[in-house]
Motif scaffolding. Structure first.
Motif, PDB file in Angstrom:
ATOM      1  N   LEU A 298      -0.730  -7.609   9.270  1.00 54.08           N
ATOM      2  CA  LEU A 298      -0.171  -8.846   9.796  1.00 54.08           C
ATOM      3  C   LEU A 298       1.258  -8.974   9.309  1.00 54.08           C
ATOM      4  CD1 LEU A 298      -1.406 -12.044   7.937  1.00 54.08           C
ATOM      5  CD2 LEU A 298      -1.938  -9.786   7.103  1.00 54.08           C
ATOM      6  N   ILE A 299       2.048  -9.762  10.031  1.00 52.33           N
ATOM      7  CA  ILE A 299       3.461  -9.894   9.717  1.00 52.33           C
ATOM      8  C   ILE A 299       3.905 -11.332   9.897  1.00 52.33           C
ATOM      9  CG2 ILE A 299       4.084  -9.228  12.079  1.00 52.33           C
ATOM     10  CD1 ILE A 299       6.699  -8.061  10.957  1.00 52.33           C
ATOM     11  N   GLN A 300       4.775 -11.772   9.014  1.00 47.79           N
ATOM     12  CA  GLN A 300       5.396 -13.095   9.104  1.00 47.79           C
ATOM     13  C   GLN A 300       6.654 -12.950   9.963  1.00 47.79           C
ATOM     14  OE1 GLN A 300       7.556 -14.246   5.670  1.00 47.79           O
ATOM     15  NE2 GLN A 300       7.277 -16.431   5.966  1.00 47.79           N
ATOM     16  N   VAL A 301       6.722 -13.719  11.047  1.00 44.03           N
ATOM     17  CA  VAL A 301       7.856 -13.640  11.976  1.00 44.03           C
ATOM     18  C   VAL A 301       8.438 -15.036  12.176  1.00 44.03           C
ATOM     19  CG1 VAL A 301       8.591 -13.039  14.330  1.00 44.03           C
ATOM     20  CG2 VAL A 301       6.858 -11.654  13.169  1.00 44.03           C
ATOM     21  N   TYR A 302       9.779 -15.132  12.154  1.00 38.92           N
ATOM     22  CA  TYR A 302      10.391 -16.450  12.356  1.00 38.92           C
ATOM     23  C   TYR A 302      10.109 -16.949  13.763  1.00 38.92           C
ATOM     24  CZ  TYR A 302      14.554 -13.683  13.940  1.00 38.92           C
ATOM     25  OH  TYR A 302      15.417 -12.810  14.538  1.00 38.92           O
ATOM     26  N   GLU A 303      10.216 -18.274  13.908  1.00 38.55           N
ATOM     27  CA  GLU A 303       9.739 -18.905  15.147  1.00 38.55           C
ATOM     28  C   GLU A 303      10.450 -18.372  16.380  1.00 38.55           C
ATOM     29  OE1 GLU A 303      13.265 -21.693  14.357  1.00 38.55           O
ATOM     30  OE2 GLU A 303      12.178 -20.070  13.420  1.00 38.55           O
ATOM     31  N   ILE A 304      11.722 -17.990  16.242  1.00 40.39           N
ATOM     32  CA  ILE A 304      12.458 -17.551  17.429  1.00 40.39           C
ATOM     33  C   ILE A 304      12.114 -16.111  17.828  1.00 40.39           C
ATOM     34  CG2 ILE A 304      14.340 -19.179  17.092  1.00 40.39           C
ATOM     35  CD1 ILE A 304      16.008 -16.900  15.923  1.00 40.39           C
ATOM     36  N   GLY A 305      11.215 -15.478  17.080  1.00 38.74           N
ATOM     37  CA  GLY A 305      10.742 -14.158  17.462  1.00 38.74           C
ATOM     38  C   GLY A 305       9.440 -14.215  18.246  1.00 38.74           C
ATOM     39  N   SER A 306       8.965 -15.414  18.540  1.00 39.84           N
ATOM     40  CA  SER A 306       7.643 -15.575  19.170  1.00 39.84           C
ATOM     41  C   SER A 306       7.541 -14.942  20.550  1.00 39.84           C
ATOM     42  CB  SER A 306       7.284 -17.065  19.257  1.00 39.84           C
ATOM     43  OG  SER A 306       7.181 -17.630  17.965  1.00 39.84           O
ATOM     44  N   ARG A 307       8.555 -15.138  21.381  1.00 39.59           N
ATOM     45  CA  ARG A 307       8.500 -14.576  22.730  1.00 39.59           C
ATOM     46  C   ARG A 307       8.408 -13.052  22.685  1.00 39.59           C
ATOM     47  NH1 ARG A 307       6.686 -16.580  27.038  1.00 39.59           N
ATOM     48  NH2 ARG A 307       5.445 -14.703  26.860  1.00 39.59           N
ATOM     49  N   PHE A 308       9.202 -12.452  21.805  1.00 39.92           N
ATOM     50  CA  PHE A 308       9.145 -10.994  21.684  1.00 39.92           C
ATOM     51  C   PHE A 308       7.770 -10.539  21.230  1.00 39.92           C
ATOM     52  CE2 PHE A 308       9.048  -7.342  18.873  1.00 39.92           C
ATOM     53  CZ  PHE A 308       9.488  -6.341  19.735  1.00 39.92           C
ATOM     54  N   MET A 309       7.186 -11.239  20.253  1.00 43.05           N
ATOM     55  CA  MET A 309       5.884 -10.823  19.731  1.00 43.05           C
ATOM     56  C   MET A 309       4.821 -10.842  20.824  1.00 43.05           C
ATOM     57  SD  MET A 309       6.302  -9.888  16.640  1.00 43.05           S
ATOM     58  CE  MET A 309       4.608  -9.787  16.049  1.00 43.05           C
ATOM     59  N   ILE A 310       4.862 -11.837  21.686  1.00 43.15           N
ATOM     60  CA  ILE A 310       3.892 -11.922  22.785  1.00 43.15           C
ATOM     61  C   ILE A 310       4.149 -10.816  23.803  1.00 43.15           C
ATOM     62  CG2 ILE A 310       3.093 -13.332  24.718  1.00 43.15           C
ATOM     63  CD1 ILE A 310       3.687 -15.798  22.972  1.00 43.15           C
ATOM     64  N   ASP A 311       5.423 -10.644  24.164  1.00 45.43           N
ATOM     65  CA  ASP A 311       5.768  -9.641  25.171  1.00 45.43           C
ATOM     66  C   ASP A 311       5.517  -8.212  24.685  1.00 45.43           C
ATOM     67  OD1 ASP A 311       6.534 -11.627  26.920  1.00 45.43           O
ATOM     68  OD2 ASP A 311       8.660 -11.519  26.414  1.00 45.43           O
ATOM     69  N   SER A 312       5.514  -8.021  23.377  1.00 49.19           N
ATOM     70  CA  SER A 312       5.303  -6.677  22.828  1.00 49.19           C
ATOM     71  C   SER A 312       3.887  -6.165  23.091  1.00 49.19           C
ATOM     72  CB  SER A 312       5.551  -6.688  21.317  1.00 49.19           C
ATOM     73  OG  SER A 312       4.490  -7.345  20.632  1.00 49.19           O
ATOM     74  N   LYS A 313       2.969  -7.106  23.341  1.00 42.72           N
ATOM     75  CA  LYS A 313       1.552  -6.762  23.543  1.00 42.72           C
ATOM     76  C   LYS A 313       0.971  -5.996  22.353  1.00 42.72           C
ATOM     77  CE  LYS A 313       1.725  -6.701  28.618  1.00 42.72           C
ATOM     78  NZ  LYS A 313       3.028  -7.363  28.701  1.00 42.72           N
ATOM     79  N   ALA A 314       1.580  -6.225  21.189  1.00 43.64           N
ATOM     80  CA  ALA A 314       1.143  -5.525  19.978  1.00 43.64           C
ATOM     81  C   ALA A 314       0.296  -6.403  19.066  1.00 43.64           C
ATOM     82  CB  ALA A 314       2.368  -5.025  19.202  1.00 43.64           C
TER      83      ALA A 314
END
Length: 457
Positions: free
Chosen positions: A108-124
């Protein structure tokens, strides 16, 4: 005599052979007395499941995070969480991008809030909602305005961890000296500007705001205005920036007017610089994160009393609020199922009232569960730092909307930097607010379009 000797010799040889055979047999035979069967042997103890947690917590905040990890590990003998600092948010996310497609990434990884769209789109990632539903996990006590940011299409994709929003900090002693009510923070743009004029004197400017894109995003939300189209990128992926809208121009014109009349200092992009100037009495008002509250109050101890107020709005009747900042935890879907479930156990532990109470008082971040406010250590901390009540009330009074839910786009880090450049251009007199924001919006829109092409492939 000869027959006797032959017989004796034969008997002697036979006896020796029996002794040898007996000796060999005793060393290789299996007996009930000294050897157990494989079925009777104790089962080999399984190794605990290792959970690798990439995070961006350093210094005292990092120590507070490690304390929670240690407490979890002490309670769970079948799971071992290993916290690994990966640098600042940008660095950590870049390392994750490099690890995708390999087995070198975290659980698991801690990601800042503005990275949310990328995290979803990454499908990872595995959406947090999947674990919530499977476990029948009760989210009713979690702060709705915090969950709101990380919820997409009715699903919670990550679990918030460290959460903050910006508030107005002011010098109560300076307010008294200027004839202002020290118990009443200015609530509107006009009130802030008027107070700044009265507070400005030799050696003290009325205010200073760091050139931080996050503040502009929050000032949009305070007006109920969206930062990008398509419902802030939530009803469907955004295609263009709205930075040059009336909300942006109004805000930057107000900001620039205070710089022009010398009631506001322009100290650049670092909030550390404005907080130091505030503690030194060089400025009487500033904007900063709620996570900085304890350090700001401590820095002012013995010099002046710190007051806190809501983020100002253009008009007191504006129906808006604040967007949560900070970061959340995401579970990676390329890890074994058992490892993902172990990561979920750790996430649940972090959300417990006791864990959140400890995290809150040791860091200044919000608790993500309302039940933590019932913990005695939180009550004691609130008594010591009553200014934090402002932050809690501002969070609770924020009306959920697409504006306060917060914008999401895959190029948010770049957009924030372009916004900061626009603010600098205006404050330095190079462009008008409308021109600078329109130029930045055009550049951001172009980056959104490029990003959307990569996602659609």
């Amino acid at each position: 005599m000869k027959p006797f000797k032959k017989k004796s010799l034969a008997m002697l040889l036979l006896s020796c052979m029996m002794l040898v055979a007996s000796g060999c047999g005793s060393s290789g035979s299996v007996t009930k007395e000294d050897t157990a069967t494989a079925a009777d042997a104790p089962a080999k103890q399984e190794e605990p499941i290792k959970v690798i947690w990439w995070n961006s917590m350093s210094g005292d905040v990092g120590k507070a995070a490690q304390q929670l990890v240690d407490e979890f590990n002490a309670q769970h003998k079948d799971i071992v969480v290993q916290a690994e600092f990966q640098g600042k948010y940008d660095e950590s996310l870049n390392k994750l991008k490099a690890s995708l497609g390999s087995d070198n990434g975290p659980s698991l990884i801690q990601v800042y809030e503005i990275g949310s769209r990328f995290m979803i789109d990454s499908k990872a990632i595995t959406p947090m909602q999947q674990f919530i539903d499977a476990d029948h996990y009760d989210t009713s006590s979690l702060e709705p305005n915090i969950l709101n940011y990380y919820t997409f299409d009715g699903k919670l994709y990550s679990m918030p961890f460290n959460t903050s929003n910006p508030i107005l900090y002011y010098n109560k002693d300076a307010f008294k000296a200027a004839g202002l009510d020290p118990e009443k923070a200015p609530a509107t743009y006009e009130e802030v500007a008027d107070a700044a004029k009265k507070l400005t004197k030799s050696g003290q400017a009325g205010s200073s705001f760091a050139i931080y894109g996050w503040f502009m995003e929050q000032l949009f939300a305070g007006q109920g205005a969206e930062l990008i189209n398509n419902g802030n990128g939530r009803t469907q992926p955004a295609t263009s920036s709205l930075l040059g809208s009336d909300a942006g121009v109004k805000t930057l014109d107000w900001w620039k007017s205070m710089v022009d009349d010398k009631t506001m200092l322009n100290l650049g992009r670092k909030t550390d610089d404005t907080s130091k100037a505030f503690a030194a009495g060089q400025i009487a008002m500033t904007l900063d994160s709620t996570a900085s509250l304890r350090s700001i109050v401590k820095a002012a101890e013995g010099k002046f009393e710190v007051g806190t107020g809501f983020l100002p709005k253009p008009d007191a009747n504006d129906k808006g609020g604040v967007i949560v900042g900070g970061a959340s935890n995401w579970i990676l879907n390329n890890r074994p199922e058992a490892e993902q479930k172990a990561a979920w156990e750790f996430i649940k532990f972090l959300a417990e009232p006791k864990s959140q109470a400890e995290w809150h008082i040791n860091t200044g971040y919000f608790t993500i569960t309302q039940k933590a406010y019932d913990e005695q250590i939180v009550k004691d901390n609130m008594a010591k730092y009553p200014q934090f009540q402002t932050a809690v009330e501002q969070l609770h009074q924020t009306v959920p909307s697409l504006a306060t839910q917060g914008a999401v786009m895959g190029v948010f880090p770049e957009a924030r930097q372009l916004t900061e450049t626009a603010i600098e251009e205006v404050l330095n007199g190079k462009k008008t607010s409308k021109q600078a924001l329109d130029d930045a919006a055009k550049a951001i829109t172009s980056k959104i379009e490029e990003y959307n092409k990569t996602v659609s492939k």
